[in-house]
Design a protein around this motif. Structure first.
Motif, PDB file in Angstrom:
ATOM      1  N   LEU A  82      33.957  36.023  54.489  1.00 18.09           N
ATOM      2  CA  LEU A  82      33.868  35.995  55.954  1.00 18.09           C
ATOM      3  C   LEU A  82      33.210  34.673  56.357  1.00 18.09           C
ATOM      4  CD1 LEU A  82      34.214  37.888  58.532  1.00 18.09           C
ATOM      5  CD2 LEU A  82      31.790  38.410  58.222  1.00 18.09           C
ATOM      6  N   PRO A  83      34.001  33.616  56.621  1.00 18.80           N
ATOM      7  CA  PRO A  83      33.421  32.305  56.896  1.00 18.80           C
ATOM      8  C   PRO A  83      33.208  32.001  58.370  1.00 18.80           C
ATOM      9  CG  PRO A  83      35.773  32.087  56.557  1.00 18.80           C
ATOM     10  CD  PRO A  83      35.465  33.564  56.477  1.00 18.80           C
ATOM     11  N   SER A  84      33.123  33.016  59.227  1.00 20.42           N
ATOM     12  CA  SER A  84      33.111  32.820  60.681  1.00 20.42           C
ATOM     13  C   SER A  84      32.001  31.884  61.136  1.00 20.42           C
ATOM     14  CB  SER A  84      32.948  34.164  61.392  1.00 20.42           C
ATOM     15  OG  SER A  84      34.048  35.004  61.152  1.00 20.42           O
ATOM     16  N   ARG A  85      32.351  31.013  62.090  1.00 27.12           N
ATOM     17  CA  ARG A  85      31.354  30.139  62.712  1.00 27.12           C
ATOM     18  C   ARG A  85      30.534  30.889  63.757  1.00 27.12           C
ATOM     19  NH1 ARG A  85      35.550  26.107  62.136  1.00 27.12           N
ATOM     20  NH2 ARG A  85      34.706  24.208  61.172  1.00 27.12           N
ATOM     21  N   ILE A  86      31.215  31.704  64.551  1.00 24.60           N
ATOM     22  CA  ILE A  86      30.532  32.428  65.622  1.00 24.60           C
ATOM     23  C   ILE A  86      31.243  33.750  65.827  1.00 24.60           C
ATOM     24  CG2 ILE A  86      31.871  31.289  67.459  1.00 24.60           C
ATOM     25  CD1 ILE A  86      28.150  32.252  67.649  1.00 24.60           C
ATOM     26  N   GLU A  87      30.495  34.837  65.752  1.00 26.99           N
ATOM     27  CA  GLU A  87      31.073  36.160  65.887  1.00 26.99           C
ATOM     28  C   GLU A  87      29.918  37.152  65.970  1.00 26.99           C
ATOM     29  OE1 GLU A  87      34.911  38.451  64.005  1.00 26.99           O
ATOM     30  OE2 GLU A  87      34.008  36.782  62.924  1.00 26.99           O
ATOM     31  N   SER A  88      29.989  38.072  66.905  1.00 28.36           N
ATOM     32  CA  SER A  88      28.883  39.020  67.040  1.00 28.36           C
ATOM     33  C   SER A  88      29.061  40.254  66.183  1.00 28.36           C
ATOM     34  CB  SER A  88      28.709  39.431  68.510  1.00 28.36           C
ATOM     35  OG  SER A  88      29.893  40.041  68.983  1.00 28.36           O
ATOM     36  N   GLY A  89      30.298  40.742  66.086  1.00 25.42           N
ATOM     37  CA  GLY A  89      30.509  41.996  65.373  1.00 25.42           C
ATOM     38  C   GLY A  89      31.753  41.994  64.525  1.00 25.42           C
ATOM     39  N   PRO A  90      31.796  41.232  63.426  1.00 22.68           N
ATOM     40  CA  PRO A  90      32.990  41.228  62.586  1.00 22.68           C
ATOM     41  C   PRO A  90      33.201  42.592  61.923  1.00 22.68           C
ATOM     42  CG  PRO A  90      31.212  40.017  61.518  1.00 22.68           C
ATOM     43  CD  PRO A  90      30.733  40.348  62.896  1.00 22.68           C
ATOM     44  N   MET A  91      34.095  43.400  62.504  1.00 24.32           N
ATOM     45  CA  MET A  91      34.301  44.767  62.022  1.00 24.32           C
ATOM     46  C   MET A  91      34.806  44.803  60.598  1.00 24.32           C
ATOM     47  SD  MET A  91      35.869  46.528  65.477  1.00 24.32           S
ATOM     48  CE  MET A  91      36.918  45.161  65.899  1.00 24.32           C
ATOM     49  N   VAL A  92      35.498  43.744  60.184  1.00 24.15           N
ATOM     50  CA  VAL A  92      36.039  43.713  58.835  1.00 24.15           C
ATOM     51  C   VAL A  92      34.930  43.754  57.800  1.00 24.15           C
ATOM     52  CG1 VAL A  92      36.125  41.187  58.676  1.00 24.15           C
ATOM     53  CG2 VAL A  92      37.712  42.568  57.338  1.00 24.15           C
ATOM     54  N   LEU A  93      33.721  43.312  58.146  1.00 24.50           N
ATOM     55  CA  LEU A  93      32.595  43.392  57.211  1.00 24.50           C
ATOM     56  C   LEU A  93      32.308  44.850  56.859  1.00 24.50           C
ATOM     57  CD1 LEU A  93      30.086  42.171  55.747  1.00 24.50           C
ATOM     58  CD2 LEU A  93      28.853  42.524  57.882  1.00 24.50           C
ATOM     59  N   GLN A  94      32.121  45.682  57.891  1.00 22.44           N
ATOM     60  CA  GLN A  94      31.849  47.098  57.632  1.00 22.44           C
ATOM     61  C   GLN A  94      33.038  47.783  56.979  1.00 22.44           C
ATOM     62  OE1 GLN A  94      31.126  46.692  61.695  1.00 22.44           O
ATOM     63  NE2 GLN A  94      29.331  48.027  61.697  1.00 22.44           N
ATOM     64  N   GLU A  95      34.243  47.417  57.421  1.00 25.17           N
ATOM     65  CA  GLU A  95      35.446  48.048  56.870  1.00 25.17           C
ATOM     66  C   GLU A  95      35.591  47.754  55.383  1.00 25.17           C
ATOM     67  OE1 GLU A  95      37.811  47.624  61.149  1.00 25.17           O
ATOM     68  OE2 GLU A  95      38.346  46.333  59.460  1.00 25.17           O
ATOM     69  N   SER A  96      35.327  46.516  54.984  1.00 28.48           N
ATOM     70  CA  SER A  96      35.475  46.177  53.565  1.00 28.48           C
ATOM     71  C   SER A  96      34.387  46.838  52.728  1.00 28.48           C
ATOM     72  CB  SER A  96      35.444  44.657  53.378  1.00 28.48           C
ATOM     73  OG  SER A  96      34.220  44.108  53.824  1.00 28.48           O
ATOM     74  N   LEU A  97      33.176  46.914  53.272  1.00 29.85           N
ATOM     75  CA  LEU A  97      32.110  47.613  52.550  1.00 29.85           C
ATOM     76  C   LEU A  97      32.464  49.085  52.352  1.00 29.85           C
ATOM     77  CD1 LEU A  97      28.996  46.032  54.309  1.00 29.85           C
ATOM     78  CD2 LEU A  97      29.620  45.740  51.892  1.00 29.85           C
ATOM     79  N   LEU A  98      32.992  49.719  53.387  1.00 27.95           N
ATOM     80  CA  LEU A  98      33.373  51.123  53.280  1.00 27.95           C
ATOM     81  C   LEU A  98      34.534  51.321  52.312  1.00 27.95           C
ATOM     82  CD1 LEU A  98      33.001  52.172  57.007  1.00 27.95           C
ATOM     83  CD2 LEU A  98      31.693  53.104  55.095  1.00 27.95           C
ATOM     84  N   CYS A  99      35.342  50.277  52.151  1.00 27.85           N
ATOM     85  CA  CYS A  99      36.441  50.350  51.183  1.00 27.85           C
ATOM     86  C   CYS A  99      35.983  49.978  49.771  1.00 27.85           C
ATOM     87  CB  CYS A  99      37.588  49.449  51.620  1.00 27.85           C
ATOM     88  SG  CYS A  99      38.505  50.115  53.049  1.00 27.85           S
ATOM     89  N   GLY A 100      34.688  49.667  49.635  1.00 29.72           N
ATOM     90  CA  GLY A 100      34.130  49.441  48.311  1.00 29.72           C
ATOM     91  C   GLY A 100      34.221  48.030  47.795  1.00 29.72           C
ATOM     92  N   ARG A 101      34.154  47.041  48.698  1.00 28.41           N
ATOM     93  CA  ARG A 101      34.238  45.654  48.269  1.00 28.41           C
ATOM     94  C   ARG A 101      32.968  44.895  48.642  1.00 28.41           C
ATOM     95  NH1 ARG A 101      37.375  48.194  46.315  1.00 28.41           N
ATOM     96  NH2 ARG A 101      39.639  47.922  46.097  1.00 28.41           N
ATOM     97  N   ALA A 102      32.502  44.094  47.711  1.00 26.10           N
ATOM     98  CA  ALA A 102      31.408  43.172  48.004  1.00 26.10           C
ATOM     99  C   ALA A 102      31.908  42.083  48.940  1.00 26.10           C
ATOM    100  CB  ALA A 102      30.873  42.568  46.710  1.00 26.10           C
ATOM    101  N   VAL A 103      30.958  41.371  49.562  1.00 25.86           N
ATOM    102  CA  VAL A 103      31.313  40.415  50.616  1.00 25.86           C
ATOM    103  C   VAL A 103      30.507  39.128  50.451  1.00 25.86           C
ATOM    104  CG1 VAL A 103      31.413  40.027  53.112  1.00 25.86           C
ATOM    105  CG2 VAL A 103      31.746  42.343  52.202  1.00 25.86           C
ATOM    106  N   VAL A 104      31.162  38.002  50.675  1.00 22.20           N
ATOM    107  CA  VAL A 104      30.482  36.726  50.903  1.00 22.20           C
ATOM    108  C   VAL A 104      30.673  36.392  52.374  1.00 22.20           C
ATOM    109  CG1 VAL A 104      30.461  34.247  50.440  1.00 22.20           C
ATOM    110  CG2 VAL A 104      30.741  35.867  48.565  1.00 22.20           C
TER     111      VAL A 104
END
Length: 379
Positions: free
Chosen positions: A277-299
């Motif tokens: 998730l390389p976003s410059r500006i974002e308040s609520g990237p839903m994909v972060l929570q979605e990927s965690l719930l799907c069992g994936r680590a995140v950078v």
């Protein structure tokens, strides 16, 4: 949202509208006119929602003359205001793709002063240059709302600093998520020297906000040429051609694939080992929570709600900023322990699931009904 017919900022208000219709309330939706309604809006229309489609601004002379002529015929009043007056809502939910959009709709804001309304802020800018007049005006606009809803504590903290005021009527809410029918998703086969590690970016092709350009720069570094990885970009948007050109510029044609939008997220996570998730500006990237719930680590770059939901070294890795250097450092930490990504993803699922709000749209609708009730009693 002004610059696209659909996006993450549209999910919460449209889910609230759907819940309201299901409970038998009348709903009027005022949104921008596009050549075709987005599929979720078509569904709301089928379910009985009324629509006013606000013309999108066109700087052509014909558009400006036509708009001015219509306002003259209406005594200076916008068609949108006439529609709102006729509908006479008990309560209004104003969803901003950004954080101060309403300020630039003077007639709508003036009309809203007669009605109880809640204001959603889906984004923020930092840094932002404000003068004292703007600071006072934005603070007044927020104070006029019954509630100001933010998507992350970081967003709220930043806007409070920029306005130098507490915003006592502000609170943080959760966005509804786009999740597969069942989750977490089985982890792809573990990485070996023969198997390519698959990395996913799930975001609109809008680089000034989503940061795919600096991520590609990070992956152009020499050490990544010696490693076995592939980057999958999922989405659509105005910068697709630029991204294709940038991929060629960095010589990453064999390393990066643009897949377009994929609505079924289970297809993404059945293939990929890690979200980036390389976003410059974002308040609520839903994909972060979605990927965690799907069992994936995140950078992820440190924007919006990232630090609220991601734990460094435990469920993922946080870059200080969306720059090639910061992203590269976080990716290096991740790559060094990629044998732990599966267990980190499992831990991310457990922690996220425990904190997830079950029905955020229904909760917000109940709050709107309460606001309308208080206003009715006060009258």
């Amino acid at each position: 949202m002004y610059d696209a017919p659909w996006g993450g900022s549209e999910v919460l208000w449209s889910d609230v509208a759907a819940e309201a219709l299901a409970q038998g309330h009348e709903v009027l939706i005022c949104t921008h006119a596009w050549p075709e309604l987005a599929a979720p809006l078509k569904a709301l229309q089928r379910d009985g929602a009324q629509f006013y489609l606000r013309p999108r601004y066109d700087d052509s002379l014909a558009f400006r003359v036509k708009s001015r002529f219509k306002r003259v015929l209406n005594g200076g009043e916008l068609d949108e205001i006439r529609v709102l007056k006729k509908f006479a809502p008990d309560v209004v939910l104003v969803s901003q793709g950004g954080w101060n959009d309403l300020f630039y709709h003077a007639q709508v804001r003036a009309w809203l002063r007669q009605k109880p309304y809640s204001l959603i802020c889906h984004n923020y800018q930092d840094p932002v240059r404000l003068n004292e007049f703007q600071r006072e005006q934005f603070t007044t606009m927020f104070a006029e709302a019954q509630e100001v809803l933010m998507i992350s504590a970081n967003q709220l903290k930043t806007i409070r600093r920029q306005l130098a005021t507490e915003l006592p009527n502000a609170r943080v809410v959760q966005n509804p998520l786009n999740l597969p029918t069942s989750y977490p998703i089985a982890y792809p086969e573990a990485d070996t020297s023969e198997l390519t590690t698959q990395l996913a970016v799930v975001a609109s092709f809008d680089v000034d906000r989503k940061g795919q350009d600096v991520l590609l720069e990070a992956f152009s570094a020499e050490q990544w040429h010696r490693r076995n990885w592939h980057l999958n970009l999922y989405g659509h948007g105005p910068d697709r051609t630029y991204l294709e050109r940038l991929i060629r510029y960095y010589g990453l044609e064999e390393r990066v694939t643009l897949h377009g939008h994929v609505s079924d997220s289970s297809r993404i996570w059945a293939k990929n080992h890690l979200l980036v998730l390389p976003s410059r500006i974002e308040s609520g990237p839903m994909v972060l929570q979605e990927s965690l719930l799907c069992g994936r680590a995140v950078v992820a770059a440190d924007v919006g709600l990232v630090r609220m939901w991601l734990d460094e070294g435990e469920t993922g890795f946080i870059a200080d900023a969306s720059t090639a250097a910061s992203l590269n450092a976080a990716l290096e930490r991740a790559w060094a322990c990629r044998d732990k990504w599966q267990s980190m993803g499992h831990e991310g699922y457990e922690r996220t699931y425990q904190r997830l709000e079950n029905k955020p749209a229904a909760a917000l609708l109940n709050q709107l009904i309460e606001v309308a009730s208080r206003h009715s009693i006060a009258k």
